[in-house]
Design an enzyme around this catalytic site. Structure first.
Site, PDB file in Angstrom:
ATOM      1  N   GLY A   1      10.665  25.067  43.022  1.00  0.00           N
ATOM      2  CA  GLY A   1      12.035  25.550  43.207  1.00  0.00           C
ATOM      3  C   GLY A   1      13.024  24.647  42.487  1.00  0.00           C
TER       4      GLY A   1
ATOM      5  N   THR B   1      14.643  24.869  39.755  1.00  0.00           N
ATOM      6  CA  THR B   1      15.775  25.429  39.012  1.00  0.00           C
ATOM      7  C   THR B   1      16.771  26.106  39.950  1.00  0.00           C
ATOM      8  OG1 THR B   1      14.631  27.542  38.632  1.00  0.00           O
ATOM      9  CG2 THR B   1      14.385  25.832  36.939  1.00  0.00           C
TER      10      THR B   1
ATOM     11  N   TYR C   1      19.454  26.317  43.460  1.00  0.00           N
ATOM     12  CA  TYR C   1      20.780  25.729  43.698  1.00  0.00           C
ATOM     13  C   TYR C   1      20.718  24.220  43.936  1.00  0.00           C
ATOM     14  CZ  TYR C   1      25.400  24.824  45.553  1.00  0.00           C
ATOM     15  OH  TYR C   1      26.655  24.300  45.749  1.00  0.00           O
ATOM     16  N   ILE C   2      19.874  23.784  44.866  1.00  0.00           N
ATOM     17  CA  ILE C   2      19.755  22.350  45.120  1.00  0.00           C
ATOM     18  C   ILE C   2      18.595  21.759  44.319  1.00  0.00           C
ATOM     19  CG2 ILE C   2      18.248  22.428  47.179  1.00  0.00           C
ATOM     20  CD1 ILE C   2      21.299  20.097  46.557  1.00  0.00           C
TER      21      ILE C   2
ATOM     22  N   ARG D   1       7.433  30.086  37.633  1.00  0.00           N
ATOM     23  CA  ARG D   1       6.736  31.335  37.337  1.00  0.00           C
ATOM     24  C   ARG D   1       6.843  31.640  35.843  1.00  0.00           C
ATOM     25  NH1 ARG D   1       6.017  34.503  42.007  1.00  0.00           N
ATOM     26  NH2 ARG D   1       7.119  33.708  43.851  1.00  0.00           N
TER      27      ARG D   1
ATOM     28  N   LYS E   1      12.009  26.575  59.514  1.00  0.00           N
ATOM     29  CA  LYS E   1      11.865  25.232  58.927  1.00  0.00           C
ATOM     30  C   LYS E   1      11.175  24.284  59.916  1.00  0.00           C
ATOM     31  CE  LYS E   1      15.773  25.413  55.706  1.00  0.00           C
ATOM     32  NZ  LYS E   1      17.007  24.739  55.232  1.00  0.00           N
TER      33      LYS E   1
ATOM     34  N   ARG F   1       7.692  21.928  59.640  1.00  0.00           N
ATOM     35  CA  ARG F   1       7.580  20.519  60.074  1.00  0.00           C
ATOM     36  C   ARG F   1       6.335  20.318  60.947  1.00  0.00           C
ATOM     37  NH1 ARG F   1      13.301  17.773  62.032  1.00  0.00           N
ATOM     38  NH2 ARG F   1      14.426  17.922  60.036  1.00  0.00           N
TER      39      ARG F   1
END
Length: 323
Positions: free
Chosen positions: A27, A29, A31-32, A52, A149, A153
């Site tokens: 991931g 590319t 936003y974060i 991808r 999330k 964890r």
């Protein structure tokens, strides 16, 4: 003499790279994720980006990937759905960072499975980058989003995978330009609507700084199996404090309307998705104060205390660009 100096610098850079963990960013590319990728490269880590094949057809992503490649990033093609590609990518590195979002949060179970199979990963940082999902008073649908999330964890802990969970709190770029007002792209200059009493303390962190603090933590034994909190002292404000700071900067008082919590909850219940998700997240942050309403315990460490050398952008500095 100049040649000797250049050779010495080059050797030092090579030494830094050799001693730095190899990092796979999934991931990278997004936003974060793009800020984490930039920080990894800037801080001298051999950086691998799982992308991808179809990413090349997205002009923005293709341009970003080219800039990362120019900075030394290694592009590895694969996806969370392709177990073999995931295993091959993870075999190349020491640390895995996930910055996926939305439906892919659940797919991180595939990363856990692959990390377990490879067996050599020193650290996994799953996609968090927000509130501490184990310390929340969120209502639906944010409650379910946070629970997803938290489930990741628990899976990481159950498998005995070394981890760091990054609780970075509010992205400055999403929340500061609007002073927490949904739909605004610049701070208001006439009136402001405040959920609750406006006294809950909130932490705002510039995205570049989130990337830097995240990468600083990957090789640090003090963050091993801990939550890294970005509870930056100069960036912790209530909405009332934030509005007062903005009023001081523009030399004008804003008209303030306070929305009682019960009305906020009613509006969340009546709103469709994704508006209710945005509003319920805001309720957790700005009404319940879920970013700061607890003390950091033995399971956590605070980023600015660990890394005082990081000169992060303050809220005061950030807002000055809009004056």
């Amino acid at each position: 003499m100049e040649w000797l100096l250049q050779n010495w610098r080059a050797n030092l850079t090579g030494l830094d790279m050799a001693n730095s963990s190899r990092i796979l960013i999934i991931g990278g590319t997004g936003y974060i994720g793009r800020h984490i990728s930039k920080a990894s490269l800037a801080l001298g880590h051999p950086t691998f980006l799982l992308v991808r094949e179809s990413s090349a057809s997205n002009p923005e992503k293709a341009k970003l990937l080219e800039s990362f490649k120019a900075s030394g990033a290694i592009i590895v093609h694969g996806s969370l759905e392709d177990h073999a590609s995931l295993v091959e990518a993870i075999k190349k590195v020491d640390v895995v960072i996930s910055a996926v979002k939305g439906p892919q949060l659940t797919d991180q179970q595939n990363i856990i499975k692959a990390i377990k199979e490879v067996g050599t990963i020193k650290r996994f940082l799953p996609s968090e980058f927000g509130n501490d999902v184990d310390r929340t008073h969120a209502v639906e649908p944010a409650k379910t989003m946070f629970a997803t999330k938290a489930k990741i964890r628990r899976a990481i802990e159950a498998e005995g995978i070394p981890y760091t969970f990054v609780s970075s709190n509010c992205f400055a770029g999403l929340f500061l330009p609007s002073l927490g007002q949904p739909g605004l792209t610049a701070p208001p200059r006439d009136k402001v609507v405040i959920s609750g009493d406006g006294n809950a303390k909130v932490v705002f962190v510039k995205e570049e700084d989130i990337g830097t603090f995240t990468i600083k933590a990957v090789d640090d034994p003090k963050t091993l199996n801990k939550i890294l909190y970005l509870r930056l002292p100069a960036n912790t404000y209530s909405i009332n404090d934030l509005v007062a700071l903005w009023e001081k900067k523009i030399g004008k008082s804003l008209e303030k309307t306070y929305i009682p919590e019960e009305d906020v909850l009613k509006k969340i219940a009546e709103s469709p998705f994704p508006l209710n998700a945005i509003m319920s997240t805001g309720h957790s942050i700005f009404v319940k104060g879920d970013q700061t309403n607890f003390e950091i315990g033995p399971d956590g460490v605070e980023a600015s205390q660990l890394y005082p050398e990081v000169k992060y952008t303050t809220v005061d500095e950030y807002l000055s660009q809009y004056v």
